[in-house]
Design an enzyme around this catalytic site. Structure first.
Site, PDB file in Angstrom:
ATOM      1  N   GLU A 100       0.880  -1.297   0.137  1.00 19.96           N
ATOM      2  CA  GLU A 100       0.070  -0.099   0.102  1.00 19.96           C
ATOM      3  C   GLU A 100       1.116   1.346  -0.066  1.00 19.96           C
ATOM      4  OE1 GLU A 100      -2.823  -0.715   3.266  1.00 19.96           O
ATOM      5  OE2 GLU A 100      -4.106  -1.649   1.944  1.00 19.96           O
TER       6      GLU A 100
ATOM      7  N   GLU B 252      -6.021  -8.425  -0.596  1.00 18.83           N
ATOM      8  CA  GLU B 252      -6.444  -8.411   0.941  1.00 18.83           C
ATOM      9  C   GLU B 252      -8.178  -8.246   0.555  1.00 18.83           C
ATOM     10  OE1 GLU B 252      -4.895  -5.528   3.529  1.00 18.83           O
ATOM     11  OE2 GLU B 252      -2.903  -6.200   3.131  1.00 18.83           O
TER      12      GLU B 252
END
Length: 592
Positions: free
Chosen positions: A157, A239
């Site tokens: 991220e 995710e």
């Protein structure tokens, strides 16, 4: 030798494969739990397991590496292979994962002004050193060398934090230099700004997304982004959030199982996914992370149950069976089975016969460090747990002003051994009025500072508040006081062994309580903390994590592997002046 390629599909030995994966963090459970958890993932219908690798766990102290017991990543990956699962590894130096400092070690904070997650040469040198130890352990586990590892992550991220492509490139080059030859990937949210900032798509590094709903819409965003860069890669949600983490003093977050199953079905129709989490586990010790919201830091609880498909202790939930059914509907050929169940035990109630005040035993436990001005927790020790600052102030025999300047996170003040106040974020720095004793020339001041967990995500990663303890100083009247004794309290094995329970009991002060427990049968259990204030529980030297009366969770999970047949020692460190009289075990979690 098997092969894995990323073309228009994922290709395993040249044949298209849909990756159905689940996240299991080896470091959030005992090795004794790994097999059941991996088996239950396989029984769900999955073919892959994913895990992060936290830097701060493996290099807790700079230059000292630990890959033993629940830190044995190699054993975990080999066990996954035995069970018949492929493996996705995320060895990026930053993991988020609601883990202390997002996986970054506290000792990095000793380098003043070093910019984390950047090409700052000082940071990259630390990354190189760590990778030079970690990556060679992972190389033989790659599919290209007969292992089960099909992919590894460069960064996590990063588009939600920075946009320095050269940092991503340097990290990629380090991984390749140390021998990684399976496909590399990045994972970011599913919107253009973060995908632009956080990927290396222009260098053919595979792009994955992180989201937990609106599967088809998010998949479309990913597809459009790839198309603009001339890629026809498969869609992978790295995710797929099936629950959420919890914070102190907030309600437990739940997600409906049937609603999740519908979304999972949608996702599997358009691509591959990794369920985050499949089995959440526990933030043992001081490793819970912290959310940043505006000026507030909001620490997360010890349990990482996550409302996942397995509970914190590994029991399949209703959600498990909903998702298992959804997988079968989209992928009728997958192997599935009944999952293994988990037995929990109530191991009884035990009286507490020994206690001692921290102030009475501090000098037996810890060699005090002297300094003119206060040292941070990272400067004086490992940077985790607590720091006690002890100071002698001149007694002016009238009311005096006292102020603690720039401290993180939670500050408890004691004047001549008596509790004065607790300050936290909004109130640190507020002036106090203190009085000494009429017959003493000096005032003894003890300030206990707790690191509640460093921020694991977002804009505060380089904030000064990530350095814990007192950063500014202590002011008496309107001047900074000089002359400090520092006691870094990490509750290490050597510190626990040095506690002198005969030194003097005072339940109104931060105190240690010791309980001797004889067991003839062992089982997974919980310690009931509902009558306690705030602190930690250690079982045979293992720190189970923090409890706090604000809830929402009022128990600590204790796997049977931490217990022994025969003699066991439980130590409770209680900071709120709450006298503890009994230790209760429970066969269930105690949740508000």
């Amino acid at each position: 030798m098997q092969t894995f390629e990323i073309k228009e599909d994922f290709l395993l030995d040249g044949k298209p494969v849909k990756l159905i994966s689940g996240a299991i963090h080896y470091f959030r459970m005992t090795p004794g739990q790994w097999e059941d958890s991996l088996y239950n993932l396989k029984a769900l219908g999955a073919n892959t397991v994913e895990t992060y690798i936290p830097w701060n766990l493996h290099e807790h102290i700079e230059g000292t590496y630990d890959f033993e017991d629940l830190k044995d990543i190699e054993a975990f990956v080999k066990l996954a292979q035995e069970i018949g699962l492929l493996v996705i590894l995320r060895p990026s130096v930053y993991i988020c994962a609601e883990w202390e400092f997002g996986g970054l070690p506290a000792w990095l904070l000793r380098e003043k002004g070093m910019r984390l997650r950047s090409t700052d040469p000082r940071f990259m040198e630390k990354v190189r050193q760590y990778f030079s130890v970690l990556i060679p352990k992972l190389i033989p586990l790659q599919l290209t060398q007969g292992g089960p590892v099909i992919m590894m992550q460069i960064e996590n991220e990063y588009g939600s934090y920075g946009m320095e492509k050269d940092y991503l490139r340097q990290t990629k080059q380090l991984m390749e230099e140390f021998g990684v030859d399976v496909p590399l990937f990045t994972s970011d949210g599913a919107w253009d700004e973060v995908l632009d900032a956080g990927t290396l798509i222009e260098e053919d590094i595979f792009v994955t997304g992180n989201f937990g709903s609106h599967s088809k819409e998010n998949a479309q965003v990913m597809q459009n982004f790839m198309k603009r860069h001339g890629k026809k890669w498969p869609i992978m949600c790295m995710e797929y959030w099936d629950g959420w983490f919890n914070r102190w003093n907030e309600p437990i977050i739940k997600r409906d199982g049937q609603e999740l199953a519908t979304e999972v079905k949608d996702m599997l129709e358009v691509g591959s996914l990794n369920l985050y989490m499949f089995h959440g586990g526990t933030n043992f010790g001081f490793y819970n992370g912290c959310s940043a919201r505006g000026v507030l830091d909001l620490p997360q609880v010890t349990s990482y149950d996550y409302d996942a498909l397995l509970t914190e202790w590994g029991e399949p939930t209703e959600k498990y069976f909903h998702v298992q059914k959804a997988i079968k509907e989209v992928c009728p050929e997958v192997w599935q089975a009944e999952p293994r169940k988990k037995e929990l035990m109530n191991l009884g109630t035990y009286p507490i016969k020994e206690s001692v005040s921290l102030f009475a035993t501090k000098d037996q436990m810890i060699q005090a460090q002297q300094a003119m001005y206060p040292l941070s927790m990272e400067e004086a020790g490992e940077g985790y747990g607590y720091m006690l600052y002890s100071v002698e102030l001149k007694n002016y025999f009238h009311e005096n002003k006292l102020k603690i300047v720039e401290a993180s996170d939670r500050v408890q003040v004691y004047v001549d051994g008596k509790y004065q106040t607790t300050q936290y974020q909004e109130t640190v720095g507020e002036e106090l009025a203190i009085n000494g004793q009429p017959d003493k020339k000096e005032i003894s001041l003890d300030v206990l500072v707790e690191n509640l967990g460093r921020v694991n995500y977002g804009f505060k990663l380089n904030s000064p508040t990530q350095s814990k303890g007192i950063r500014g100083g202590i002011m008496q009247d309107i001047h900074f006081h000089q002359g400090y004794r520092h006691y870094p309290l990490t509750l290490s094995e050597s510190q626990l062994q040095a506690i002198d329970y005969t030194a003097g009991s005072n339940p109104q002060q931060p105190s240690f309580y010791r309980i001797e427990v004889e067991l003839d049968t062992l089982g997974d259990t919980f310690i009931d903390c509902s009558d306690y204030g705030k602190g930690v529980v250690l079982v045979n030297g293992v720190n189970l994590g923090r409890y706090w009366e604000v809830g929402p969770i009022r128990s600590l999970y204790c796997p049977k592997e931490f217990l022994k047949k025969g003699h066991n020692e439980v130590v409770i460190f209680e900071t709120e002046g709450r006298e503890i009289k009994e230790l209760h075990f429970s066969e269930k979690a105690i949740v508000d």
